[in-house]
Design an enzyme around this catalytic site. Sequence first.
Site, short mmCIF file in Angstrom:
data_model
loop_
_atom_site.label_atom_id
_atom_site.label_comp_id
_atom_site.label_asym_id
_atom_site.label_seq_id
_atom_site.Cartn_x
_atom_site.Cartn_y
_atom_site.Cartn_z
N LYS A 1 33.45 36.09 46.00
CA LYS A 1 34.79 36.78 46.38
C LYS A 1 34.16 37.77 47.59
O LYS A 1 32.56 38.00 47.62
CB LYS A 1 35.58 37.50 45.17
CG LYS A 1 36.31 36.99 44.20
CD LYS A 1 37.55 36.38 45.27
CE LYS A 1 38.84 36.22 44.10
NZ LYS A 1 38.06 34.44 43.40
C1 LIG Z 1 44.43 34.86 43.02
C2 LIG Z 1 43.58 34.89 42.03
N1 LIG Z 1 44.31 35.09 40.83
C3 LIG Z 1 43.38 35.63 40.24
C4 LIG Z 1 42.24 35.12 39.95
C5 LIG Z 1 41.35 34.88 38.69
O1 LIG Z 1 39.84 35.33 38.98
P1 LIG Z 1 38.87 35.23 37.73
O2 LIG Z 1 37.96 33.70 38.34
O3 LIG Z 1 37.95 36.53 37.62
O4 LIG Z 1 39.25 35.35 36.94
C6 LIG Z 1 41.72 34.25 40.79
C7 LIG Z 1 40.46 34.10 41.59
O5 LIG Z 1 39.26 33.03 41.28
C8 LIG Z 1 41.95 34.32 41.95
O6 LIG Z 1 41.94 34.22 43.81
#
Ligand SMILES: Cc1ncc(COP(=O)(O)O)c(C=O)c1O
Length: 378
Positions: A185
């Site tokens: 990210k």
């Molecule tokens: C739009 C979106 N929402 C939620 C997430 C979830 O984050 P994580 O992978 O840290 O759980 C991500 C990332 O992968 C994402 O791109």
Amino acid sequence: MGILFSAPQAEYDIIREQWLADVAQIGRQGVFVGGARVSKFESAWASYLDAGAAIGVGNGTDALFLALKALGIGPGDEVITAANTFVATASAIHHTGATPVLVDCSDGYLMDLADVRAAVTARTRAVIPVHLYGQLIDLAEWKAWSEERGIALVEDCAQAAGASLRGKAAGSWGVMGCFSFYPDKNLGALGDGGAVVTSSPEMAGRLRKLRNHGGEARYQHELPGFNSRLDPIQASALHCKLAYLDEWNAHRRSAAGWYRSHLAGVSELTLPGPVEPDDSSHVFHLYVVRVGGGRRDELRRQLQKKGILTAVQYPVPVHLLPAYAGLGYGPGSFPRAERYAAEILSLPMHAALQERDVAAIGAEIQSFFAASPVPGRS
Ligand SMILES: Cc1ncc(COP(=O)(O)O)c(C=O)c1O
């Protein structure tokens, strides 16, 4: 030639010494969960965003889930979000017991308030706008509307760390903003991490309990809680990287500008709209083009052969995933999301990308289409 799709390694190289020294200190102190490093990063992140508080959690999915739990959302409730998001937005809603209600996207891939309004029912408790690909949705009207309707606005900022519009950061528009610090990210940890930011002291208090077995003090469990915490080793990495976030985001915008010039005239591609270098409303987490003529996968294979790594975010919209077949949508429910899923291609985008890389990618794409143009396009 080899061009990486994302480059968390390059970011790691920049913070390595500072972070490793901090990790050694964490080891000596023996505080591996919670502690001052986590709260220091939380304060720094909240003040960077000009939000009241940041609450570190285990990952971005938990950030969304815990935000909805803090609002008391559960079975019988509906939460509106995008059909063209990462599955985690929908799964966070699902696991509260509420029903995800999906809407189609607009031309620029973002949700439209008009579609959200049309999807509201008496059961709607919250809406989750997704700042997809790093592009901030202008939430001014959403905010006024949601407050008037008593519908909670919870932003999914996983892809938009550091984006802001008219001086207001992604995450500070809604009642809560949810971040993922997944390593690739724009602000990425060196493992999993996430945070919820909020200017509501009530929500902040609930979140601090929910993430820690339902209580802030040991063995005082005031709510049925969860275990989802940001750890000090990740908080330290994030604090080191926060110092570079604006610079890295500006670099990503420059890279988007290079793409526009090196892909100019490729009529088979639809590029993202132009973004001024000082327009921080887009932080280009991803650089997504659309490929006409049904040739996306062929182009992708060709680039891969040349060592250029690409991705598709996301190949199947949420409503067509087997996990969410039970929602009752089907092919044709969200025509734009479905069409775009077949055409979108994410080109390499990261803070270490060089203009010569973008030029090489542009040249490969130009020669791919020059060799066999899409029929009917000039
Ligand atoms: C739009 C979106 N929402 C939620 C997430 C979830 O984050 P994580 O992978 O840290 O759980 C991500 C990332 O992968 C994402 O791109």
